[in-house]
Design a protein around this motif. Structure first.
Motif, mmCIF file in Angstrom:
data_model
loop_
_atom_site.group_PDB
_atom_site.id
_atom_site.type_symbol
_atom_site.label_atom_id
_atom_site.label_comp_id
_atom_site.label_asym_id
_atom_site.label_seq_id
_atom_site.Cartn_x
_atom_site.Cartn_y
_atom_site.Cartn_z
ATOM 1 N N ILE A 239 0.829 -1.211 0.000
ATOM 2 C CA ILE A 239 0.000 0.000 0.000
ATOM 3 C C ILE A 239 0.860 1.255 0.000
ATOM 4 N N GLY A 240 2.031 1.183 0.648
ATOM 5 C CA GLY A 240 2.921 2.335 0.689
ATOM 6 C C GLY A 240 2.910 3.073 2.008
ATOM 7 N N ILE A 241 2.593 2.374 3.111
ATOM 8 C CA ILE A 241 2.582 3.014 4.423
ATOM 9 C C ILE A 241 3.628 2.391 5.348
ATOM 10 N N SER A 258 7.686 6.562 4.509
ATOM 11 C CA SER A 258 6.898 5.797 3.551
ATOM 12 C C SER A 258 7.135 6.350 2.161
ATOM 13 N N HIS A 260 5.130 5.875 -0.454
ATOM 14 C CA HIS A 260 3.864 6.191 -1.119
ATOM 15 C C HIS A 260 3.742 5.530 -2.487
ATOM 16 N N ARG A 267 -4.605 3.921 0.066
ATOM 17 C CA ARG A 267 -3.795 4.684 1.020
ATOM 18 C C ARG A 267 -4.583 5.880 1.560
ATOM 19 N N LYS A 268 -5.351 6.524 0.696
ATOM 20 C CA LYS A 268 -6.173 7.663 1.114
ATOM 21 C C LYS A 268 -7.252 7.219 2.101
ATOM 22 N N TYR A 271 -5.765 6.558 5.440
ATOM 23 C CA TYR A 271 -5.422 7.827 6.101
ATOM 24 C C TYR A 271 -6.676 8.461 6.716
ATOM 25 N N ASN A 303 0.515 7.717 10.462
ATOM 26 C CA ASN A 303 0.968 6.569 9.678
ATOM 27 C C ASN A 303 1.018 5.310 10.544
ATOM 28 N N GLN A 306 -2.462 4.058 10.912
ATOM 29 C CA GLN A 306 -2.865 3.325 9.697
ATOM 30 C C GLN A 306 -2.370 1.885 9.752
ATOM 31 N N ASN A 307 -1.123 1.713 10.168
ATOM 32 C CA ASN A 307 -0.570 0.360 10.273
ATOM 33 C C ASN A 307 -1.281 -0.448 11.354
#
Length: 342
Positions: A239-241, A258, A260, A267-268, A271, A303, A306-307
Motif C-alpha cells: 500500500i505504501g505506508i 513511507s 507512497h 492509502r487515502k 489515512y 501513519n 494506519q498500520n
C-alpha cells in the motif's frame, strides 16, 4: 516446487504481443513471433505452443503486469492448463543492462530468460473470484465518479461567487452533481448486493467493518487485497505506508519514511480512517497525543495508526472473530511472572 523445462516470454502491447521460447540449459530455442492480442490471436498462440511440443505441466508462460493488456491472455492460458507468471515490469528491467537496445523482440527474450533465472521466485497468476473482479471494477468506477463529483461541486461553488454568472452553467453543474451522486449510490448498492451473494465474502466484509475506522469502501478494497496475503507487513509495504530506510556509509542518511507506492485510493482511505479514529476513538486518541507529546511528528503518528488499523483488520480476518474494543492481549511470560509474584 515444479521443475520447468520450457520458458515462454511474452511481451504484450495493446494490439499485439511477441512471444519466444527458451529451454534448459538456457538458450532461446524458438525465436520471437508476433500474435494479435485478441481471441483469435490467443488460439493461434496456443496452436503455436502445441506445434513446438510444449507440455503445459512443464512449461511456464511469463509476462509483465500491464493491466488490461495482459489480462485476456492470462485468463485464456490459465483456462488451457498452463502455468502463468505475471511479474512487475520493474523486477524484470532491473535484472538486465539499462543501456541495452529496447525492442519487442528483445523484451520477450529478456522475459523468458528472467523466468528461467528466477523460476523459484515467480509469482504464479490465478484469476480472482468473478464477484471480486466485479467489485474491483465498481470501486474504480466509483473513484472516478467521486473525482468528477468534487470537480462539479467546486466549479458550481466558484460560479455562485461570481458577480456575473450563467444560469445555464449553474443548472448544468447541478444536473451533473445529481446524476453522479445517484450513480455513486447505485454503485454502493451493487457492491453490497454482490458481496452479500457470497456468504464467505459477506462474512469477511462484516468482520472488517467491525474494525474502528473501516467503512464499506475500505472494507471492500481490503477484501480484494487480502485474497493475496494476510501478512500486515506485506500489505503495508504494498500500500505504501511502511517506513523504508535510506542510508549508505556515513554521508547518505534520511529518516525512515513511507515511499507512497501502491494504490493511492486505498492509502487515502486508510489515512481518512486513521484521522477518524484519532478523533472519535479514545484508545487511538490517547495514543496520538502521547506520541506527539514525546516529540513524534503528527504525520508519523497517523501513519502508525494506519498500520495499526491494517494489523487489526488482518487479525480479525485470520481469526474469523470480530474486533472487541475491550480486548487486552496478555504476554504469557508477563502473566506467568505476575502469578509467581502473587
Amino acid at each position: 516446487m515444479t521443475t520447468f523445462v520450457s520458458f515462454v516470454g511474452v511481451d504484450i502491447a495493446s494490439a499485439t504481443f511477441m512471444a519466444c521460447i527458451g529451454a534448459t540449459p538456457w538458450k532461446i530455442t524458438i525465436k520471437p513471433v508476433k500474435f494479435e492480442n485478441s481471441e483469435d490471436g490467443f488460439i493461434s498462440f496456443l496452436d503455436w505452443l502445441k506445434e513446438h511440443n510444449l507440455q503445459a505441466e512443464s512449461a511456464v508462460v511469463c509476462m509483465e503486469a500491464t493491466g488490461v493488456y495482459s489480462e485476456g491472455l492470462a485468463y485464456f492460458l490459465y483456462a488451457s492448463g498452463y502455468t502463468v507468471a505475471v511479474e512487475p515490469p520493474l523486477n524484470i528491467q532491473r535484472k538486465f543492462p539499462p543501456n541495452a537496445s529496447k525492442t519487442d523482440e528483445l523484451d520477450c527474450q529478456y522475459i523468458a530468460e528472467y523466468a528461467y533465472r528466477y523460476q523459484d521466485k515467480l509469482s504464479f497468476w490465478k484469476p480472482r473470484a468473478e464477484i471480486l473482479e466485479q467489485v474491483k471494477v465498481l470501486l474504480t468506477t466509483r473513484q472516478h465518479f467521486s473525482v468528477q463529483l468534487t470537480g462539479h461541486k467546486n466549479a458550481l461553488h466558484a460560479i455562485n461567487r461570481k458577480k456575473v454568472s450563467s444560469e445555464l452553467a449553474k443548472r448544468s453543474h447541478q444536473t451533473m452533481i445529481e446524476q453522479i451522486a445517484k450513480a455513486i449510490k447505485e454503485i454502493d448498492q451493487e457492491i453490497h448486493r454482490l458481496i452479500d451473494s457470497d456468504p464467505t465474502f459477506r462474512h469477511t466484509l462484516l468482520l472488517l467493518m467491525t474494525v474502528p475506522g473501516i467503512g464499506l469502501q475500505l472494507a471492500a478494497h481490503l477484501l480484494i487485497l487480502m485474497q493475496e496475503t494476510l501478512d500486515p507487513r506485506v500489505l503495508a509495504s504494498f500500500i505504501g505506508i511502511s517506513p523504508v530506510k535510506h542510508e549508505s556509509g556515513s554521508s547518505v542518511y534520511s529518516a525512515p519514511t513511507s515511499r507512497h507506492f501502491g494504490p493511492p485510493m486505498l492509502r487515502k482511505l486508510l489515512y481518512l480512517a486513521a484521522c477518524s479514529v484519532r478523533t472519535h476513538k479514545k484508545q487511538f486518541q490517547q495514543y496520538f497525543f502521547r506520541k506527539v507529546a514525546e516529540g513524534k511528528h503528527k504525520k508519523l503518528v497517523l501513519n502508525n495508526i494506519q498500520n495499526k488499523i491494517l494489523k487489526i483488520a488482518c487479525a480479525v480476518v485470520r481469526s474469523q472473530q470480530p474486533y472487541i474494543s475491550s480486548y487486552v492481549s496478555v504476554n504469557p511470560l508477563v502473566f506467568q511472572k505476575s502469578l509467581t509474584a502473587s
